[in-house]
Structure formats: C-alpha cells, structure tokens
Design a protein around this motif. Structure first.
Motif, short mmCIF file in Angstrom:
data_model
loop_
_atom_site.label_atom_id
_atom_site.label_comp_id
_atom_site.label_asym_id
_atom_site.label_seq_id
_atom_site.Cartn_x
_atom_site.Cartn_y
_atom_site.Cartn_z
N THR A 305 0.85 -1.19 0.00
CA THR A 305 0.00 0.00 0.00
C THR A 305 0.88 1.24 0.00
OG1 THR A 305 -1.75 -1.16 1.21
CG2 THR A 305 -1.82 1.25 1.22
N ILE A 306 0.67 2.10 -0.99
CA ILE A 306 1.50 3.30 -1.17
C ILE A 306 0.64 4.53 -0.94
CG2 ILE A 306 2.86 4.61 -2.84
CD1 ILE A 306 3.61 1.95 -4.13
N ASP A 328 -1.50 -1.09 -4.19
CA ASP A 328 -2.63 -0.21 -3.89
C ASP A 328 -2.11 1.19 -3.62
OD1 ASP A 328 -5.05 0.85 -3.22
OD2 ASP A 328 -5.20 -0.14 -1.28
N VAL A 329 -2.33 2.08 -4.58
CA VAL A 329 -1.87 3.46 -4.46
C VAL A 329 -3.05 4.34 -4.04
CG1 VAL A 329 -0.79 5.41 -5.65
CG2 VAL A 329 -0.15 3.06 -6.25
N ASP A 330 -2.82 5.19 -3.04
CA ASP A 330 -3.87 6.11 -2.59
C ASP A 330 -4.38 6.93 -3.77
OD1 ASP A 330 -5.05 8.62 -1.45
OD2 ASP A 330 -4.50 7.67 0.44
N ALA A 331 -5.69 7.05 -3.86
CA ALA A 331 -6.30 7.76 -4.99
C ALA A 331 -5.89 9.22 -5.05
CB ALA A 331 -7.82 7.65 -4.90
N PRO A 334 -0.83 12.19 -6.72
CA PRO A 334 -0.84 12.81 -8.05
C PRO A 334 0.21 12.24 -9.01
CG PRO A 334 0.34 14.21 -6.51
CD PRO A 334 -0.17 13.05 -5.72
N ASN A 335 1.09 11.38 -8.49
CA ASN A 335 2.21 10.90 -9.30
C ASN A 335 2.06 9.45 -9.78
OD1 ASN A 335 4.15 13.29 -8.86
ND2 ASN A 335 3.57 12.70 -6.77
N TYR A 336 1.34 8.64 -8.99
CA TYR A 336 1.19 7.22 -9.31
C TYR A 336 -0.27 6.81 -9.14
CZ TYR A 336 6.28 7.24 -8.74
OH TYR A 336 7.61 7.52 -8.86
N CYS A 337 -0.63 5.69 -9.75
CA CYS A 337 -1.97 5.16 -9.59
C CYS A 337 -1.91 3.64 -9.60
CB CYS A 337 -2.92 5.67 -10.68
SG CYS A 337 -2.44 5.21 -12.35
#
Length: 338
Positions: A305-306, A328-331, A334-337
């Motif tokens: 989880t990032i 799992d990238v936090d929504a 702004p840099n990753y998804c």
C-alpha cells in the motif's frame, strides 16, 4: 451404528447449545460482543472505554474462560483502554491495539496471558500496573510516542526477556516499572544515541540497558525474535545500503512483518531486499521516496500500500517480487496510480 450416530448427534447439539453470543456497552460510544464458539471478544465503536474498579466489574469477566482473542472491529476508533478492562483473561495470549488508542488505563491487561506486546505509535500513555503480573509476557515494544509510564507497569512479569523502548528522551518514572521480573536475563534496549541519557535517568539507570542500532540519523530498529516482526521507529530518512550491508541482512529470511513509523520520510535503497517471507507491507503517509531495489526479491510479497505522499519510486524497486498481485496506491497520489 444407530447408537453411535445418536451419540454423535447429541454431542453436536450439546456443543451448539453451549455456544452463545453476549454483548453490551463498554463506553459511552463503545460496545462489546463475545462469541463463545470462537472465543473472540470484539470491541467496536469510538472514544474511550469505561474505567472499572476491578476486573470482575466488566460484563465479560464472568465468561473469561471462553475469551481467547481480543479484537477491535474494523473501522472502530477506540481511544482509551479502560482500567482493568482485560485483566485476568488468562487465555488471551496476544493483543493487537488499533492505531487510534492513545492511552491504556491502569491494570488494563494485568494478570492476562499475553506473551508479547507491540504497542502502536498512537499510544502516548501506559497506566499504572497496566501489564502487571502477566506471567507469560516475554517481549514488549514501547514506541517513541509514549511519554508517560505508570508505576509498576511491568512488575511481576516473571518471564520478561526483552523491552524495546524507542523513546529518544527517557520517560520520567516515579517508581520502578520492572520490579521482580526475569532479573537474570531481561534487557532493556534503548536508542543508541540516548543510551547515556537513560544511564543517568531515575529508575532507568537500574535496568540492564543496551543500545539499539540505527538505520537512519533519527531512526532505530529492532527485530522481535519469535514474532518475525522488524520494527523501525523514529523520524526522518533511512540510510541507503548496498545489498549485503543492510543491518538486518543476516536475519532477512526471518522477517515476516515490518512496522514502519509515521515519521518516516524515505525508505532506503535495498532496505528490504530478499526478505523472502514478507507477504505485505503498508507504507505510512509522509514517506516521499522509496529507494532503488528496496523490495527486490521479496518472493512472497503479494501486496503493498502506497500513500499519497510518495513522489518517487526508485529503479527495480519490486524486481523479483514474483507473488505480487496488488499495488494499492492512494487515490489522492498525483504521481502514481494503482
């Protein structure tokens, strides 16, 4: 055959009849449920639990022999564990407090069966005799967030072997907190840079102190043997390493879980490379950089989880993570998804 079937049916009915669910309130906004078929005592809701004058004042005490696990319900936000709340629950061998708990009341776990205690970094206060007479307790992790520890917090813990206190400033003690423990073998580990301060602090100076190693200018680490947990505490950036120079490299295959502090800003290069039994990890909010090869060859790592704060992920960070199924990238990142 008919007789045996009848006896079997009767046994099943008896077990079913003996299993029950009990519930009630344990705070103005907190509730409890006990399922005697599983032995799980679940605490839910929010805010502070009540204080009681003795363990038997708690509603679940009469069912104490059935309680094997204490669980805090997902989504709950309990902030205070009440006085005597889980005292004398001898069949409870571990606790997992949520990171919403900031204070533990007096005698909260006294006389319980807990074997190791890893407190979350949300905890700032441990009450008087909170873990008094936990005769099976052998390891304790006190996070750097803890500012006060009550008198006798760990007295009469006869099997206590290791205490990891990550606070860089020694907590002010009014009296001994390790009276009549495993005096021949126990050790109190403190941050390396703070060893001299502990050595001159009241009551701490009487303990068998040892320095914990660092993994950053203001970061300390410890491995809790028997649990598989690697704990890192403090603030700031981790050091970068070449693979074989990572401080826990020789125990990397034993690391099953990594606990990272909320004050962490950078995960260093090669930090957790070849931790082959590490299955998942959550990067705390506030981390901005994950270094090159940080999780290289973590063969069983299946999820990570990032948070939104991460702005840079290095080269080959997840190389060889052959079991990875979810990043799992936090929504709000702004840099990753995902």
């Amino acid at each position: 055959m008919k007789k045996n079937f009848t006896l079997l049916f009767a046994a099943i009915v008896a077990v079913t009849m003996n299993a029950a669910t009990y519930n009630g309130t344990c705070g103005s906004k907190a509730n409890w449920t006990l399922d005697t078929s599983t032995g799980v005592l679940t605490i839910s809701g929010s805010g502070a639990m009540y204080d009681k004058a003795k363990p038997s004042d708690w509603d679940w005490y009469q069912y104490r022999s059935d309680v094997k696990t204490i669980k805090f319900a997902s989504g709950s936000s309990i902030t205070y564990v009440g006085a005597y709340a889980f005292g004398q629950l001898v069949n409870v061998t571990s606790i997992d407090l949520p990171n919403t708990v900031s204070s533990i009341g007096k005698y909260a776990f006294s006389g319980s069966g807990v074997k190791n205690v890893t407190l979350p970094t949300s905890v700032t206060a441990i009450g008087e005799s909170a873990f008094n007479a936990c005769s099976s307790l052998y390891a304790v992790r006190i996070p750097s967030s803890v500012k006060t520890i009550g008198v006798g917090a760990f007295n009469f813990c006869y099997k206590l072997e290791s205490v990891y206190n990550f606070a860089t400033t020694p907590q002010t003690l009014k009296d001994d907190i390790f009276y009549d423990v495993n005096t021949e073998n126990y050790k109190v580990f403190v941050p390396e840079q703070s060893l001299s301060a502990y050595s001159s602090a009241a009551y701490w100076k009487n303990a068998p102190l040892e320095a914990m190693p660092t993994c950053g200018y203001n970061l300390t680490w410890a491995f809790l043997e028997g649990t598989g947990v690697l704990i890192i505490d403090g603030v700031g950036a981790m050091y970068d390493y070449v693979e074989s120079k990572v401080p826990w490299y020789n125990i990397r295959k034993d690391i099953k879980q990594v606990a990272l502090p909320t004050g962490l800003t950078t995960i260093g290069e090669n930090a957790f490379c070849e931790c082959r039994t590490l299955k998942s990890i959550t990067i705390p909010e506030g981390v901005t950089t994950i270094g090159d090869y940080a999780f290289q060859a973590c063969a069983t790592l299946s999820s990570i989880t990032i948070p939104s704060s991460v702005t840079s992920i290095g080269h080959w960070t997840f190389l060889g993570c052959i079991s990875m199924t979810a990043i799992d990238v936090d929504a709000a990142n702004p840099n990753y998804c995902s």
